[in-house]
Design a protein around this motif. Structure first.
Motif, PDB file in Angstrom:
ATOM      1  N   THR A  13      -9.607  -3.068 -44.593  1.00 25.67           N
ATOM      2  CA  THR A  13      -8.667  -3.164 -45.720  1.00 25.67           C
ATOM      3  C   THR A  13      -8.724  -1.942 -46.621  1.00 25.67           C
ATOM      4  O   THR A  13      -7.794  -1.717 -47.397  1.00 25.67           O
ATOM      5  CB  THR A  13      -8.924  -4.427 -46.569  1.00 25.67           C
ATOM      6  OG1 THR A  13     -10.304  -4.498 -46.917  1.00 25.67           O
ATOM      7  CG2 THR A  13      -8.509  -5.671 -45.833  1.00 25.67           C
ATOM      8  N   THR A  14      -9.795  -1.165 -46.537  1.00 28.17           N
ATOM      9  CA  THR A  14      -9.847   0.059 -47.346  1.00 28.17           C
ATOM     10  C   THR A  14      -8.818   1.043 -46.802  1.00 28.17           C
ATOM     11  O   THR A  14      -8.697   1.203 -45.587  1.00 28.17           O
ATOM     12  CB  THR A  14     -11.250   0.697 -47.311  1.00 28.17           C
ATOM     13  OG1 THR A  14     -11.621   0.935 -45.949  1.00 28.17           O
ATOM     14  CG2 THR A  14     -12.272  -0.192 -47.975  1.00 28.17           C
ATOM     15  N   PRO A  15      -8.066   1.698 -47.685  1.00 29.39           N
ATOM     16  CA  PRO A  15      -7.010   2.602 -47.209  1.00 29.39           C
ATOM     17  C   PRO A  15      -7.568   3.748 -46.365  1.00 29.39           C
ATOM     18  O   PRO A  15      -8.535   4.394 -46.737  1.00 29.39           O
ATOM     19  CB  PRO A  15      -6.395   3.141 -48.503  1.00 29.39           C
ATOM     20  CG  PRO A  15      -6.758   2.150 -49.546  1.00 29.39           C
ATOM     21  CD  PRO A  15      -8.098   1.597 -49.137  1.00 29.39           C
ATOM     22  N   GLY A  16      -6.962   3.963 -45.238  1.00 31.23           N
ATOM     23  CA  GLY A  16      -7.318   5.073 -44.371  1.00 31.23           C
ATOM     24  C   GLY A  16      -6.048   5.728 -43.866  1.00 31.23           C
ATOM     25  O   GLY A  16      -4.942   5.277 -44.171  1.00 31.23           O
ATOM     26  N   PRO A  17      -6.182   6.779 -43.082  1.00 29.47           N
ATOM     27  CA  PRO A  17      -4.998   7.491 -42.585  1.00 29.47           C
ATOM     28  C   PRO A  17      -4.035   6.590 -41.813  1.00 29.47           C
ATOM     29  O   PRO A  17      -2.817   6.733 -41.941  1.00 29.47           O
ATOM     30  CB  PRO A  17      -5.601   8.558 -41.662  1.00 29.47           C
ATOM     31  CG  PRO A  17      -6.987   8.761 -42.175  1.00 29.47           C
ATOM     32  CD  PRO A  17      -7.435   7.432 -42.685  1.00 29.47           C
ATOM     33  N   GLY A  18      -4.562   5.664 -41.029  1.00 31.99           N
ATOM     34  CA  GLY A  18      -3.693   4.793 -40.234  1.00 31.99           C
ATOM     35  C   GLY A  18      -2.798   3.927 -41.090  1.00 31.99           C
ATOM     36  O   GLY A  18      -1.575   3.919 -40.917  1.00 31.99           O
ATOM     37  N   VAL A  19      -3.391   3.182 -42.023  1.00 36.33           N
ATOM     38  CA  VAL A  19      -2.583   2.263 -42.834  1.00 36.33           C
ATOM     39  C   VAL A  19      -1.680   3.005 -43.814  1.00 36.33           C
ATOM     40  O   VAL A  19      -0.560   2.570 -44.086  1.00 36.33           O
ATOM     41  CB  VAL A  19      -3.462   1.215 -43.574  1.00 36.33           C
ATOM     42  CG1 VAL A  19      -4.118   0.277 -42.589  1.00 36.33           C
ATOM     43  CG2 VAL A  19      -4.479   1.868 -44.484  1.00 36.33           C
ATOM     44  N   LEU A  20      -2.156   4.134 -44.339  1.00 35.77           N
ATOM     45  CA  LEU A  20      -1.329   4.884 -45.279  1.00 35.77           C
ATOM     46  C   LEU A  20      -0.087   5.440 -44.590  1.00 35.77           C
ATOM     47  O   LEU A  20       1.026   5.337 -45.113  1.00 35.77           O
ATOM     48  CB  LEU A  20      -2.134   6.025 -45.905  1.00 35.77           C
ATOM     49  CG  LEU A  20      -3.279   5.607 -46.840  1.00 35.77           C
ATOM     50  CD1 LEU A  20      -4.027   6.835 -47.339  1.00 35.77           C
ATOM     51  CD2 LEU A  20      -2.759   4.805 -48.020  1.00 35.77           C
ATOM     52  N   THR A  21      -0.265   6.016 -43.406  1.00 38.24           N
ATOM     53  CA  THR A  21       0.899   6.560 -42.706  1.00 38.24           C
ATOM     54  C   THR A  21       1.789   5.446 -42.157  1.00 38.24           C
ATOM     55  O   THR A  21       3.005   5.596 -42.099  1.00 38.24           O
ATOM     56  CB  THR A  21       0.473   7.510 -41.568  1.00 38.24           C
ATOM     57  OG1 THR A  21      -0.426   6.842 -40.685  1.00 38.24           O
ATOM     58  CG2 THR A  21      -0.191   8.765 -42.121  1.00 38.24           C
ATOM     59  N   LEU A  22       1.174   4.323 -41.784  1.00 40.63           N
ATOM     60  CA  LEU A  22       1.972   3.186 -41.310  1.00 40.63           C
ATOM     61  C   LEU A  22       2.868   2.654 -42.421  1.00 40.63           C
ATOM     62  O   LEU A  22       4.054   2.361 -42.207  1.00 40.63           O
ATOM     63  CB  LEU A  22       1.059   2.077 -40.787  1.00 40.63           C
ATOM     64  CG  LEU A  22       1.750   0.813 -40.276  1.00 40.63           C
ATOM     65  CD1 LEU A  22       2.695   1.136 -39.110  1.00 40.63           C
ATOM     66  CD2 LEU A  22       0.720  -0.229 -39.863  1.00 40.63           C
ATOM     67  N   ALA A  23       2.320   2.526 -43.616  1.00 38.29           N
ATOM     68  CA  ALA A  23       3.135   2.094 -44.760  1.00 38.29           C
ATOM     69  C   ALA A  23       4.251   3.097 -45.009  1.00 38.29           C
ATOM     70  O   ALA A  23       5.384   2.717 -45.328  1.00 38.29           O
ATOM     71  CB  ALA A  23       2.251   1.948 -46.002  1.00 38.29           C
ATOM     72  N   GLY A  24       3.945   4.370 -44.828  1.00 36.59           N
ATOM     73  CA  GLY A  24       4.959   5.409 -45.016  1.00 36.59           C
ATOM     74  C   GLY A  24       6.073   5.332 -43.996  1.00 36.59           C
ATOM     75  O   GLY A  24       7.247   5.490 -44.326  1.00 36.59           O
ATOM     76  N   VAL A  25       5.704   5.099 -42.746  1.00 37.72           N
ATOM     77  CA  VAL A  25       6.715   4.960 -41.695  1.00 37.72           C
ATOM     78  C   VAL A  25       7.581   3.738 -41.980  1.00 37.72           C
ATOM     79  O   VAL A  25       8.809   3.783 -41.839  1.00 37.72           O
ATOM     80  CB  VAL A  25       6.057   4.860 -40.301  1.00 37.72           C
ATOM     81  CG1 VAL A  25       7.080   4.481 -39.243  1.00 37.72           C
ATOM     82  CG2 VAL A  25       5.394   6.178 -39.931  1.00 37.72           C
ATOM     83  N   GLY A  26       6.962   2.645 -42.412  1.00 39.43           N
ATOM     84  CA  GLY A  26       7.723   1.454 -42.761  1.00 39.43           C
ATOM     85  C   GLY A  26       8.684   1.716 -43.902  1.00 39.43           C
ATOM     86  O   GLY A  26       9.834   1.270 -43.882  1.00 39.43           O
ATOM     87  N   SER A  27       8.219   2.471 -44.898  1.00 39.89           N
ATOM     88  CA  SER A  27       9.055   2.777 -46.050  1.00 39.89           C
ATOM     89  C   SER A  27      10.212   3.704 -45.688  1.00 39.89           C
ATOM     90  O   SER A  27      11.335   3.532 -46.147  1.00 39.89           O
ATOM     91  CB  SER A  27       8.199   3.430 -47.139  1.00 39.89           C
ATOM     92  OG  SER A  27       8.997   3.832 -48.220  1.00 39.89           O
ATOM     93  N   ALA A  28       9.918   4.681 -44.837  1.00 44.12           N
ATOM     94  CA  ALA A  28      10.944   5.674 -44.510  1.00 44.12           C
ATOM     95  C   ALA A  28      11.892   5.225 -43.410  1.00 44.12           C
ATOM     96  O   ALA A  28      13.065   5.591 -43.416  1.00 44.12           O
ATOM     97  CB  ALA A  28      10.260   6.985 -44.104  1.00 44.12           C
ATOM     98  N   TYR A  29      11.395   4.434 -42.435  1.00 48.42           N
ATOM     99  CA  TYR A  29      12.200   4.154 -41.242  1.00 48.42           C
ATOM    100  C   TYR A  29      12.413   2.677 -40.942  1.00 48.42           C
ATOM    101  O   TYR A  29      13.177   2.341 -40.046  1.00 48.42           O
ATOM    102  CB  TYR A  29      11.549   4.813 -40.018  1.00 48.42           C
ATOM    103  CG  TYR A  29      11.299   6.282 -40.206  1.00 48.42           C
ATOM    104  CD1 TYR A  29      12.344   7.192 -40.174  1.00 48.42           C
ATOM    105  CD2 TYR A  29      10.011   6.763 -40.426  1.00 48.42           C
ATOM    106  CE1 TYR A  29      12.111   8.545 -40.354  1.00 48.42           C
ATOM    107  CE2 TYR A  29       9.776   8.109 -40.602  1.00 48.42           C
ATOM    108  CZ  TYR A  29      10.829   9.002 -40.572  1.00 48.42           C
ATOM    109  OH  TYR A  29      10.603  10.330 -40.751  1.00 48.42           O
TER     110      TYR A  29
END
Length: 199
Positions: A13-29
């Motif tokens: 649950t601690t933020p890491g590169p995977g979850v941060l970029t996944l949230a970004g992909v969800g937000s953008a696409y």
């Protein structure tokens, strides 16, 4: 067993590169591209887990030249991601890419993600559940890890899509970008600290 499950939950649950970029992909696409990226992250996560569980990662990382090359590559990429996040302007884009990174992007990110190695090493070597049955223990750990990993990452993807749908002000979106970039750098810093502290 309960201790292991709690540890998996807390470490993932601690933020890491995977979850941060996944949230970004969800937000953008949106969800469709987000799930493709999620599949890539899941495949990459399991590649790292298998490498750790079988000892392959330890053998490869025992060679200083290989370890240092991978360290430089992963840290450089993570700082690049943090830069793209922080300077993506007032629109939440996280990775600032012109197209979704897809399955391959997810796999590559996990393979060079220092947090993935730290988490998997902690989970596969730090908890003894069935010391008399290596196969049972590894099978259970893979099952529990993948189940919890998938649930947490789907939540992060949903959060990214939700943030996009909220139509937040430019100032709030910029603040979220800066916060995510700082969190990503902090994760890289912790991974580096763990790497040098362990040695």
């Amino acid at each position: 067993m309960i201790t292991f499950i709690i540890a998996v939950f807390l470490l993932l649950t601690t933020p890491g590169p995977g979850v941060l970029t996944l949230a970004g992909v969800g937000s953008a696409y949106g969800y469709r591209h987000g799930f493709r990226y999620l599949i890539g992250l899941l495949i990459g996560q399991n590649i790292v887990a298998i490498a750790v569980a079988t000892g392959l990662a330890a053998i490869l990382l025992a060679a200083p030249i290989i370890r240092n090359i991978l360290l430089v590559l992963s840290v450089s990429y993570m700082f690049f991601l943090a830069y793209k996040i922080a300077f993506s302007g007032s629109k939440i884009a996280f990775i600032g890419a012109s197209k979704s990174p897809g399955i391959r992007g997810g796999i590559i990110l996990q393979i060079i993600n220092p947090k993935a190695y730290v988490v998997n090493t902690s989970l596969f070597t730090g908890f003894s559940i069935w010391p008399d049955s290596f196969t049972t223990e590894i099978t259970f750990k893979f099952f529990a890890l993948n189940l919890i990993w998938l649930c947490i990452h789907i939540l992060w993807l949903a959060m990214g899509v939700t943030i996009h749908r909220l139509s937040l002000s430019a100032r709030i979106q910029h603040f979220i970008n800066i916060s995510m970039a700082i969190a990503l750098i902090a994760v890289v810093g912790l991974a580096l600290w763990a790497q040098f502290y362990a040695n």
